[in-house]
Design a protein around this motif. Structure first.
Motif, PDB file in Angstrom:
ATOM      1  N   PRO A 158       9.297 -25.720 116.073  1.00 41.21           N
ATOM      2  CA  PRO A 158      10.256 -25.876 117.173  1.00 41.21           C
ATOM      3  C   PRO A 158       9.585 -25.875 118.537  1.00 41.21           C
ATOM      4  N   PHE A 159      10.034 -26.761 119.411  1.00 40.72           N
ATOM      5  CA  PHE A 159       9.553 -26.804 120.794  1.00 40.72           C
ATOM      6  C   PHE A 159      10.710 -26.398 121.703  1.00 40.72           C
ATOM      7  N   ALA A 160      10.634 -25.219 122.254  1.00 39.94           N
ATOM      8  CA  ALA A 160      11.682 -24.759 123.170  1.00 39.94           C
ATOM      9  C   ALA A 160      11.348 -25.120 124.618  1.00 39.94           C
ATOM     10  N   GLU A 161      10.118 -25.566 124.855  1.00 37.00           N
ATOM     11  CA  GLU A 161       9.736 -25.999 126.201  1.00 37.00           C
ATOM     12  C   GLU A 161       8.583 -26.992 126.116  1.00 37.00           C
ATOM     13  N   PHE A 162       8.465 -27.783 127.158  1.00 41.20           N
ATOM     14  CA  PHE A 162       7.361 -28.737 127.257  1.00 41.20           C
ATOM     15  C   PHE A 162       7.131 -29.052 128.729  1.00 41.20           C
ATOM     16  N   LYS A 163       6.010 -29.711 129.019  1.00 39.85           N
ATOM     17  CA  LYS A 163       5.670 -30.044 130.413  1.00 39.85           C
ATOM     18  C   LYS A 163       5.999 -31.503 130.658  1.00 39.85           C
ATOM     19  N   ASP A 164       6.714 -31.734 131.735  1.00 41.70           N
ATOM     20  CA  ASP A 164       7.122 -33.081 132.103  1.00 41.70           C
ATOM     21  C   ASP A 164       6.399 -33.511 133.374  1.00 41.70           C
ATOM     22  N   PRO A 174      16.408 -34.300 123.877  1.00 41.05           N
ATOM     23  CA  PRO A 174      15.846 -34.899 122.664  1.00 41.05           C
ATOM     24  C   PRO A 174      14.322 -34.877 122.606  1.00 41.05           C
ATOM     25  N   THR A 175      13.671 -34.782 123.759  1.00 38.54           N
ATOM     26  CA  THR A 175      12.205 -34.752 123.772  1.00 38.54           C
ATOM     27  C   THR A 175      11.672 -33.596 122.935  1.00 38.54           C
ATOM     28  N   ALA A 176      12.340 -32.442 123.011  1.00 38.08           N
ATOM     29  CA  ALA A 176      11.891 -31.273 122.250  1.00 38.08           C
ATOM     30  C   ALA A 176      11.899 -31.585 120.750  1.00 38.08           C
ATOM     31  N   ARG A 177      12.936 -32.273 120.288  1.00 36.76           N
ATOM     32  CA  ARG A 177      13.017 -32.619 118.865  1.00 36.76           C
ATOM     33  C   ARG A 177      11.981 -33.675 118.491  1.00 36.76           C
ATOM     34  N   GLN A 178      11.730 -34.589 119.409  1.00 34.55           N
ATOM     35  CA  GLN A 178      10.711 -35.604 119.128  1.00 34.55           C
ATOM     36  C   GLN A 178       9.326 -34.974 119.027  1.00 34.55           C
ATOM     37  N   LEU A 179       9.047 -33.999 119.871  1.00 34.32           N
ATOM     38  CA  LEU A 179       7.769 -33.281 119.777  1.00 34.32           C
ATOM     39  C   LEU A 179       7.651 -32.547 118.440  1.00 34.32           C
ATOM     40  N   THR A 180       8.761 -31.979 117.985  1.00 36.73           N
ATOM     41  CA  THR A 180       8.794 -31.320 116.676  1.00 36.73           C
ATOM     42  C   THR A 180       8.441 -32.299 115.558  1.00 36.73           C
ATOM     43  N   LEU A 181       9.025 -33.486 115.629  1.00 33.35           N
ATOM     44  CA  LEU A 181       8.805 -34.481 114.567  1.00 33.35           C
ATOM     45  C   LEU A 181       7.379 -35.038 114.616  1.00 33.35           C
ATOM     46  N   PHE A 182       6.853 -35.262 115.819  1.00 37.40           N
ATOM     47  CA  PHE A 182       5.446 -35.676 115.927  1.00 37.40           C
ATOM     48  C   PHE A 182       4.540 -34.658 115.218  1.00 37.40           C
ATOM     49  N   LYS A 183       4.810 -33.393 115.471  1.00 32.13           N
ATOM     50  CA  LYS A 183       3.992 -32.329 114.882  1.00 32.13           C
ATOM     51  C   LYS A 183       4.162 -32.308 113.353  1.00 32.13           C
ATOM     52  N   ALA A 184       5.389 -32.435 112.882  1.00 34.65           N
ATOM     53  CA  ALA A 184       5.650 -32.413 111.439  1.00 34.65           C
ATOM     54  C   ALA A 184       4.943 -33.555 110.721  1.00 34.65           C
ATOM     55  N   LEU A 185       4.782 -34.694 111.414  1.00 36.79           N
ATOM     56  CA  LEU A 185       4.136 -35.860 110.817  1.00 36.79           C
ATOM     57  C   LEU A 185       2.640 -35.925 111.140  1.00 36.79           C
ATOM     58  N   SER A 186       2.119 -34.852 111.775  1.00 35.01           N
ATOM     59  CA  SER A 186       0.692 -34.782 112.152  1.00 35.01           C
ATOM     60  C   SER A 186       0.277 -35.972 113.022  1.00 35.01           C
ATOM     61  N   LEU A 187       1.157 -36.322 113.969  1.00 37.49           N
ATOM     62  CA  LEU A 187       0.899 -37.424 114.885  1.00 37.49           C
ATOM     63  C   LEU A 187       0.657 -36.890 116.287  1.00 37.49           C
ATOM     64  N   THR A 188      -0.080 -37.654 117.086  1.00 36.05           N
ATOM     65  CA  THR A 188      -0.320 -37.290 118.477  1.00 36.05           C
ATOM     66  C   THR A 188       0.866 -37.732 119.322  1.00 36.05           C
ATOM     67  N   ALA A 189       1.496 -36.813 120.011  1.00 37.99           N
ATOM     68  CA  ALA A 189       2.659 -37.140 120.852  1.00 37.99           C
ATOM     69  C   ALA A 189       2.196 -37.726 122.183  1.00 37.99           C
ATOM     70  N   PRO A 190       2.993 -38.626 122.764  1.00 41.75           N
ATOM     71  CA  PRO A 190       2.689 -39.094 124.118  1.00 41.75           C
ATOM     72  C   PRO A 190       3.014 -38.016 125.135  1.00 41.75           C
ATOM     73  N   SER A 191       2.625 -38.230 126.376  1.00 43.21           N
ATOM     74  CA  SER A 191       3.111 -37.374 127.459  1.00 43.21           C
ATOM     75  C   SER A 191       4.458 -37.937 127.927  1.00 43.21           C
ATOM     76  N   TYR A 192       5.207 -37.134 128.680  1.00 45.28           N
ATOM     77  CA  TYR A 192       6.570 -37.519 129.063  1.00 45.28           C
ATOM     78  C   TYR A 192       6.786 -37.392 130.561  1.00 45.28           C
ATOM     79  N   VAL A 193       7.522 -38.368 131.098  1.00 46.90           N
ATOM     80  CA  VAL A 193       7.928 -38.383 132.499  1.00 46.90           C
ATOM     81  C   VAL A 193       9.408 -38.741 132.517  1.00 46.90           C
ATOM     82  N   HIS A 194      10.249 -37.828 133.010  1.00 43.71           N
ATOM     83  CA  HIS A 194      11.684 -38.076 133.024  1.00 43.71           C
ATOM     84  C   HIS A 194      12.183 -38.288 134.450  1.00 43.71           C
TER      85      HIS A 194
END
Length: 301
Positions: free
Chosen positions: A148-154, A207-227
């Motif tokens: 779970p990702f409860a926070e991230f840097k934008d 939704p970004t938090a959930r996408q980061l979770t899924l990237f991690k679950a699939l062992s993929l490198t997530a992009p950075s995010y700008v909102h």
């Protein structure tokens, strides 16, 4: 179990790769233009590639011909994409392969709970079906949320915190009606297309938090995010296709381009409105400053 290989071939990190990913549920409005322009200018200011993806996995919500109308509008506004347009509807075989992989890895399960049932327990899914070993019939598929990702840097909004209970729930990756969940499709496509940074509106912060979770679950490198800030009406509604926001003018793009640049804090020269679209876009690329974008989630028009 556990023998199936991850079906995603993630494009190796290279130079900057950004994207604009509209759904063909309506024509582009001013809010869409802000997202398209912001993502385009960020990519081009980095000498990067800018891709367009049509997110057409929710057929019931589509407007016939909207995809071509969107592409025509982007062209009219000088926002030219660098590679072939990707349609999510053509990605279904890969999405199914990823669903099979997650099931095989015991990272997902079938769930028969309805929205109304979840609402009765406080609106957060409590894992009711996790141990029931249901079959796929009339069920959604949920990801077992180990990361779970409860926070991230934008890149604009800074540290973003989301509701911890919501961030840690097992969320849907394949809907009961057979449609692929947005979270699944967007993560797979961002990985396959090698997207290095996602620039989009603040309506997608959560939704970004959930996408980061899924990237991690699939062992993929997530992009950075700008909102980017959302354009909202005086009544507080965000401009959206659902709210019948008026389409932008393809015949005379300059005023909307200048308005969007002001909205994004770029302070274009007043006389630019009388120049060609190409001149405006070239000026905007050369003068693009991400730090000048207002650090707000919403801006009233």
């Amino acid at each position: 179990m556990h023998s199936l290989q991850n079906p995603i071939t993630q494009r190796p990190p290279s130079s900057y790769r950004g994207r604009f990913a509209p759904s063909p549920s309506g024509l582009l409005h001013f809010g869409s233009l802000v997202a398209a322009l912001g993502s385009y200018l960020q990519a081009k200011s980095m000498q990067g590639k800018w891709l367009v993806r049509i997110e057409d996995i929710d057929k019931p919500r589509e407007m016939p011909g909207a995809d071509q109308a969107i592409l025509t509008t982007l062209d009219a506004y000088g926002l030219h994409w660098d590679e072939q347009v990707l349609y999510q509807s053509q990605q279904a075989p890969l999405y199914y392969d990823v669903l099979a992989y997650l099931k095989n890895q015991e990272q997902s399960y079938y769930c028969q709970c309805s929205r109304s049932q979840i609402k009765k327990t406080g609106g957060i899914y409590l894992g009711t079906c996790k141990t029931l070993n249901l079959n796929a019939e009339n069920c959604a598929t949920r990801l077992i949320n180990v990361f779970p990702f409860a926070e991230f840097k934008d890149g604009i909004q800074g540290k973003v915190a989301v509701d911890k209970a919501l961030a840690s729930e097992d969320f849907i990756i394949h809907r009961r009606d057979g449609l692929f969940a947005y979270q699944l499709a967007v993560v797979i496509d961002d990985a396959v297309q090698g997207i290095t940074e996602v620039v989009r509106g603040c309506d997608l912060l959560e939704p970004t938090a959930r996408q980061l979770t899924l990237f991690k679950a699939l062992s993929l490198t997530a992009p950075s995010y700008v909102h980017l800030p959302l354009a909202v009406t005086e009544q507080g509604y965000k401009l959206s296709k659902q709210n019948a926001a008026p389409a932008i003018n393809n015949q005379h793009p300059q005023p909307a381009l200048i308005h969007a640049l002001h909205f994004l804090g770029q302070n274009p020269d007043n006389d630019l409105e009388f120049e060609s679209v190409e001149t405006i876009i070239n000026w905007a690329i050369q003068h693009w400053q991400l730090n000048n974008i207002p650090k707000h989630r919403e801006i009233m028009l």
